[in-house]
Every structure is written in structure tokens, then in C-alpha cells.
Design a protein around this motif. Structure first.
Motif, PDB file in Angstrom:
ATOM      1  N   VAL A  12       0.848  -1.189   0.000  1.00  0.00           N
ATOM      2  CA  VAL A  12       0.000   0.000   0.000  1.00  0.00           C
ATOM      3  C   VAL A  12       0.884   1.239   0.000  1.00  0.00           C
ATOM      4  CG1 VAL A  12      -1.744   1.328   1.268  1.00  0.00           C
ATOM      5  CG2 VAL A  12      -1.853  -1.177   1.242  1.00  0.00           C
ATOM      6  N   VAL A  13       0.536   2.219  -0.824  1.00  0.00           N
ATOM      7  CA  VAL A  13       1.230   3.509  -0.824  1.00  0.00           C
ATOM      8  C   VAL A  13       0.264   4.552  -0.270  1.00  0.00           C
ATOM      9  CG1 VAL A  13       2.604   5.153  -2.130  1.00  0.00           C
ATOM     10  CG2 VAL A  13       2.443   2.785  -2.913  1.00  0.00           C
ATOM     11  N   ASP A  14       0.621   5.141   0.857  1.00  0.00           N
ATOM     12  CA  ASP A  14      -0.211   6.154   1.500  1.00  0.00           C
ATOM     13  C   ASP A  14       0.171   7.523   0.959  1.00  0.00           C
ATOM     14  OD1 ASP A  14      -1.616   7.881   3.096  1.00  0.00           O
ATOM     15  OD2 ASP A  14      -0.882   7.096   5.000  1.00  0.00           O
ATOM     16  N   CYS A  15      -0.732   8.089   0.163  1.00  0.00           N
ATOM     17  CA  CYS A  15      -0.529   9.418  -0.422  1.00  0.00           C
ATOM     18  C   CYS A  15      -1.607  10.380   0.064  1.00  0.00           C
ATOM     19  CB  CYS A  15      -0.552   9.340  -1.944  1.00  0.00           C
ATOM     20  SG  CYS A  15       0.721   8.277  -2.648  1.00  0.00           S
ATOM     21  N   THR A  16      -2.122  10.137   1.268  1.00  0.00           N
ATOM     22  CA  THR A  16      -3.190  10.961   1.807  1.00  0.00           C
ATOM     23  C   THR A  16      -2.611  12.160   2.554  1.00  0.00           C
ATOM     24  OG1 THR A  16      -3.296   9.657   3.862  1.00  0.00           O
ATOM     25  CG2 THR A  16      -4.666   8.937   2.018  1.00  0.00           C
ATOM     26  N   ASP A  17      -3.505  13.015   3.054  1.00  0.00           N
ATOM     27  CA  ASP A  17      -3.047  14.252   3.678  1.00  0.00           C
ATOM     28  C   ASP A  17      -3.697  14.513   5.038  1.00  0.00           C
ATOM     29  OD1 ASP A  17      -5.602  14.819   2.902  1.00  0.00           O
ATOM     30  OD2 ASP A  17      -5.109  16.579   1.695  1.00  0.00           O
ATOM     31  N   ASN A  18      -4.180  13.447   5.696  1.00  0.00           N
ATOM     32  CA  ASN A  18      -4.739  13.651   7.030  1.00  0.00           C
ATOM     33  C   ASN A  18      -4.424  12.449   7.916  1.00  0.00           C
ATOM     34  OD1 ASN A  18      -7.380  11.840   7.329  1.00  0.00           O
ATOM     35  ND2 ASN A  18      -7.265  12.576   5.205  1.00  0.00           N
ATOM     36  N   ILE A  77      -5.088   3.395   7.565  1.00  0.00           N
ATOM     37  CA  ILE A  77      -4.310   2.619   6.603  1.00  0.00           C
ATOM     38  C   ILE A  77      -3.243   1.808   7.324  1.00  0.00           C
ATOM     39  CG2 ILE A  77      -2.661   2.785   4.685  1.00  0.00           C
ATOM     40  CD1 ILE A  77      -4.212   5.287   3.767  1.00  0.00           C
ATOM     41  N   ASN A  78      -2.573   2.429   8.287  1.00  0.00           N
ATOM     42  CA  ASN A  78      -1.535   1.734   9.044  1.00  0.00           C
ATOM     43  C   ASN A  78      -2.107   0.524   9.781  1.00  0.00           C
ATOM     44  OD1 ASN A  78       1.196   1.625  10.470  1.00  0.00           O
ATOM     45  ND2 ASN A  78      -0.158   1.948  12.213  1.00  0.00           N
ATOM     46  N   ARG A  79      -3.264   0.699  10.427  1.00  0.00           N
ATOM     47  CA  ARG A  79      -3.868  -0.423  11.156  1.00  0.00           C
ATOM     48  C   ARG A  79      -4.212  -1.567  10.210  1.00  0.00           C
ATOM     49  NH1 ARG A  79      -6.558   3.895  13.831  1.00  0.00           N
ATOM     50  NH2 ARG A  79      -8.382   3.624  12.481  1.00  0.00           N
ATOM     51  N   ALA A  80      -4.744  -1.217   9.044  1.00  0.00           N
ATOM     52  CA  ALA A  80      -5.112  -2.247   8.071  1.00  0.00           C
ATOM     53  C   ALA A  80      -3.881  -2.988   7.562  1.00  0.00           C
ATOM     54  CB  ALA A  80      -5.877  -1.616   6.909  1.00  0.00           C
ATOM     55  N   CYS A  81      -2.795  -2.265   7.337  1.00  0.00           N
ATOM     56  CA  CYS A  81      -1.571  -2.894   6.829  1.00  0.00           C
ATOM     57  C   CYS A  81      -0.942  -3.812   7.871  1.00  0.00           C
ATOM     58  CB  CYS A  81      -0.574  -1.827   6.385  1.00  0.00           C
ATOM     59  SG  CYS A  81      -1.008  -0.985   4.847  1.00  0.00           S
ATOM     60  N   VAL A  82      -0.897  -3.366   9.125  1.00  0.00           N
ATOM     61  CA  VAL A  82      -0.338  -4.207  10.180  1.00  0.00           C
ATOM     62  C   VAL A  82      -1.179  -5.465  10.343  1.00  0.00           C
ATOM     63  CG1 VAL A  82       0.134  -4.367  12.650  1.00  0.00           C
ATOM     64  CG2 VAL A  82       0.766  -2.299  11.397  1.00  0.00           C
ATOM     65  N   GLY A 124      10.767  -6.492  14.544  1.00  0.00           N
ATOM     66  CA  GLY A 124      11.279  -5.293  15.189  1.00  0.00           C
ATOM     67  C   GLY A 124      10.992  -4.005  14.461  1.00  0.00           C
ATOM     68  N   ASN A 125      10.414  -4.063  13.256  1.00  0.00           N
ATOM     69  CA  ASN A 125      10.141  -2.840  12.514  1.00  0.00           C
ATOM     70  C   ASN A 125       8.985  -2.068  13.140  1.00  0.00           C
ATOM     71  OD1 ASN A 125      12.146  -3.128  10.648  1.00  0.00           O
ATOM     72  ND2 ASN A 125      10.814  -2.931   8.870  1.00  0.00           N
ATOM     73  N   PRO A 126       9.091  -0.739  13.194  1.00  0.00           N
ATOM     74  CA  PRO A 126       7.994   0.061  13.734  1.00  0.00           C
ATOM     75  C   PRO A 126       6.863   0.201  12.721  1.00  0.00           C
ATOM     76  CG  PRO A 126       9.713   1.505  12.925  1.00  0.00           C
ATOM     77  CD  PRO A 126      10.232   0.093  12.770  1.00  0.00           C
ATOM     78  N   CYS A 127       5.704   0.620  13.205  1.00  0.00           N
ATOM     79  CA  CYS A 127       4.608   0.983  12.313  1.00  0.00           C
ATOM     80  C   CYS A 127       4.433   2.494  12.368  1.00  0.00           C
ATOM     81  CB  CYS A 127       3.313   0.255  12.697  1.00  0.00           C
ATOM     82  SG  CYS A 127       2.479   0.908  14.174  1.00  0.00           S
ATOM     83  N   TYR A 128       3.536   3.018  11.570  1.00  0.00           N
ATOM     84  CA  TYR A 128       3.331   4.470  11.505  1.00  0.00           C
ATOM     85  C   TYR A 128       2.956   5.038  12.872  1.00  0.00           C
ATOM     86  CZ  TYR A 128       1.449   8.976   9.950  1.00  0.00           C
ATOM     87  OH  TYR A 128       1.192  10.320   9.790  1.00  0.00           O
ATOM     88  N   GLN A 129       2.153   4.313  13.628  1.00  0.00           N
ATOM     89  CA  GLN A 129       1.691   4.833  14.912  1.00  0.00           C
ATOM     90  C   GLN A 129       2.770   4.788  15.980  1.00  0.00           C
ATOM     91  OE1 GLN A 129      -2.412   4.145  15.487  1.00  0.00           O
ATOM     92  NE2 GLN A 129      -2.371   4.594  17.663  1.00  0.00           N
ATOM     93  N   CYS A 130       3.829   4.028  15.772  1.00  0.00           N
ATOM     94  CA  CYS A 130       4.971   4.094  16.678  1.00  0.00           C
ATOM     95  C   CYS A 130       5.612   5.477  16.627  1.00  0.00           C
ATOM     96  CB  CYS A 130       6.017   3.051  16.301  1.00  0.00           C
ATOM     97  SG  CYS A 130       5.551   1.343  16.620  1.00  0.00           S
ATOM     98  N   VAL A 153       0.893  -6.378   5.408  1.00  0.00           N
ATOM     99  CA  VAL A 153       1.213  -5.799   4.104  1.00  0.00           C
ATOM    100  C   VAL A 153       2.118  -4.586   4.305  1.00  0.00           C
ATOM    101  CG1 VAL A 153       0.232  -4.584   2.107  1.00  0.00           C
ATOM    102  CG2 VAL A 153      -0.918  -6.606   3.031  1.00  0.00           C
ATOM    103  N   ALA A 154       3.153  -4.466   3.488  1.00  0.00           N
ATOM    104  CA  ALA A 154       4.087  -3.346   3.586  1.00  0.00           C
ATOM    105  C   ALA A 154       3.398  -2.037   3.229  1.00  0.00           C
ATOM    106  CB  ALA A 154       5.286  -3.569   2.671  1.00  0.00           C
ATOM    107  N   LEU A 155       3.788  -0.960   3.930  1.00  0.00           N
ATOM    108  CA  LEU A 155       3.215   0.368   3.719  1.00  0.00           C
ATOM    109  C   LEU A 155       4.330   1.344   3.396  1.00  0.00           C
ATOM    110  CD1 LEU A 155       1.023   2.603   3.992  1.00  0.00           C
ATOM    111  CD2 LEU A 155       1.447   2.561   6.461  1.00  0.00           C
ATOM    112  N   VAL A 156       4.193   2.055   2.276  1.00  0.00           N
ATOM    113  CA  VAL A 156       5.119   3.128   1.922  1.00  0.00           C
ATOM    114  C   VAL A 156       4.391   4.441   2.159  1.00  0.00           C
ATOM    115  CG1 VAL A 156       6.485   4.213   0.108  1.00  0.00           C
ATOM    116  CG2 VAL A 156       6.326   1.717   0.221  1.00  0.00           C
ATOM    117  N   SER A 157       4.858   5.190   3.143  1.00  0.00           N
ATOM    118  CA  SER A 157       4.172   6.397   3.586  1.00  0.00           C
ATOM    119  C   SER A 157       4.938   7.638   3.174  1.00  0.00           C
ATOM    120  CB  SER A 157       4.010   6.367   5.116  1.00  0.00           C
ATOM    121  OG  SER A 157       3.458   7.566   5.596  1.00  0.00           O
TER     122      SER A 157
END
Length: 252
Positions: free
Chosen positions: A123-129, A136-141, A168-174, A145-149
Motif C-alpha cells: 500500500v502507498v499512503d498518499c493521503t493528507d490527514n 491505513i496503518n492499522r489495516a496494513c499491520v 522489530g520494525n515500527p509501524c506508523y503509529q509508533c 502488508v508493507a506500507l510506503v508512507s
């Protein structure tokens, strides 16, 4: 197999030893969801279509407006009032008829978002909010599925790859706790056009690297850009052991 037409079309990147035919086949067999068809989504989609990613799904519920044309490079004056996702998909078809492209013109959230994420490779996150980014992050975790933000505002931008499949990789909410606060958007704070092009191009490159299994993606790192001084900076990111999204996932 790659067809003769594909061997000719992608000949310049097939010359690269990092990619070669094996990498190109991985791109051809990949399915990518791009959420947001604005300043970031346009260059991301255009570059991925040109590179030969097999299936691109573009999700955006907005219509093209006059102020968009300053930075959203896939649109023209004749597109004003039309669906961004529909116009962008049509443009991608003109660039590369050998790939599958699909437009989603409804807002993706809840089960609809989770369903789409579970059927793609990245998933590529190209949103602005932040609200959408957190969803999107919750759905990917959840789907593994890998997320490119990416994000851009004023003259600054950032790119990161969040891949919960890697221990050990962080997610967006980390990195950004969901405290209910909403940051300013481009309509309030402004943005210079080229910054979204630079960040979008970086997102496309990171997507190609992850899908093809080449190079060193920005996993566990945050790439920061200041266009006013044209300075790039990279920060290492750590997983939050108390993150409400990924602390109980397979990433531990």
C-alpha cells in the motif's frame, strides 16, 4: 515470462543488474493500492505504471479542482470537476496499456479498506490527514502488508517504509501517536509544487525496491527533506513496545 513488447518497453531498467528480468517479473506480478490521487499520488502512480507494476488500484473520493493543478501533475484544466481516481486511471492506461488499473471513487474506510489492503502486495499512503493514515496503518499491520508512507507540506517532506513482516520494525503509529489532534493541511499551510513531486518519486522508488526485493528500503528509517535548503536527512526509527497497533503483532 516477459513479452517482446515488455522487453523493449522496460529495456532501460532491465539493463540494471539490481533489477534484471527477475525483478521485472516481480513487478509484473505485483498488485499495489495507492490511497490518494493528489500531489503525491500522481507521481507515484505515473512512475509505477511506467515501471510495469502489474496492477494499480487508485482510491480517491475527491474531484479535480483548479488549485490542484499547481502540483497534481496528472491533471489538466479539462479535468476540473471530474473524479481524480477516474482521471488518473485513464492517464495510466495511456502510459501503459499492458497493466491493470482500477479506480475506487468512494472513500475507503472500515471493512472496505481492510478488504482492499488484504488483497494487495503493498500500500502507498498518499493521503493528507492523520485519521486516514492511522486507518491505513492499522489495516496494513493487520494484513501483514508493507506500507510506503509519504507526506509533504510547505517546503518539507518525509518518506518511510513500514513493514510489519520484518521483526522489530515500527509501524506508523509508533512514530505518531493517535492523540486526536489534526495537523494543518496544504489548504491551510500551503505547499510548493516540486516538493510533492520529489516525495512522490521517492515513494515510487521505495515501492519498486520492496516489490522487486532490491536495494535497502527505508524500513525502520525516516527520510526528511527541506527543499528551501535542499537538504536530505535520515533518522532511525524504533518500534514502540507499547504501540496499540503493532505491539501485539507478529513484528515483535
Amino acid at each position: 515470462m516477459l513479452t517482446d513488447n515488455e522487453l523493449m518497453r522496460y529495456s532501460r531498467q532491465l539493463l540494471l543488474p539490481q533489477l534484471d528480468v527477475a525483478g521485472q517479473l516481480k513487478l509484473k506480478q505485483s498488485r499495489v493500492l495507492i490511497v490518494g490521487a493528489g500531489g503525491l499520488g500522481c507521481p507515484v502512480a505515473l512512475y509505477l505504471a511506467g515501471a510495469g507494476v502489474g496492477e494499480l488500484i487508485i482510491a480517491d473520493d475527491d474531484a479535480v479542482e483548479l488549485p490542484n493543478l499547481q502540483r497534481q501533475i496528472a491533471f489538466g484544466e479539462s479535468d476540473i470537476g471530474q473524479s481524480k481516481a477516474t482521471v488518473l486511471v485513464r492517464r495510466l492506461g495511456e502510459i501503459n496499456s499492458g497493466i491493470e488499473v482500477k479506480a475506487i471513487t468512494d472513500r475507503l474506510d472500515g471493512e472496505a479498506l481492510a478488504g482492499q489492503v488484504s488483497h494487495v502486495d503493498l500500500v502507498v499512503d498518499c493521503t493528507d490527514n492523520f485519521e486516514t493514515r492511522f486507518a491505513i496503518n492499522r489495516a496494513c499491520v493487520s494484513a501483514g502488508v508493507a506500507l510506503v508512507s509519504g507526506a509533504a507540506i510547505r517546503g518539507e517532506g518525509q518518506v518511510a517504509v513500514y513493514d510489519s513482516r520484518m521483526p522489530g520494525n515500527p509501524c506508523y503509529q509508533c512514530l505518531y501517536p493517535d492523540d486526536g489532534e489534526e495537523a494543518l493541511g496544504c489548504s491551510e499551510a500551503g505547499v510548493i509544487g516540486p516538493v510533492v513531486g520529489l516525495i512522490g518519486a521517492c515513494q515510487a522508488m521505495e515501492t519498486i525496491k520492496v516489490l522487486a526485493g532490491i536495494g535497502q528500503p527505508l524500513s525502520g528509517k525516516l527520510l526528511l527533506l527541506d527543499v528551501w535548503n535542499m537538504e536530505w536527512r535520515t533518522m532511525n526509527l524504533s518500534r514502540d513496545p507499547h504501540c496499540p497497533v503493532c505491539s501485539g503483532s507478529r513484528a515483535i
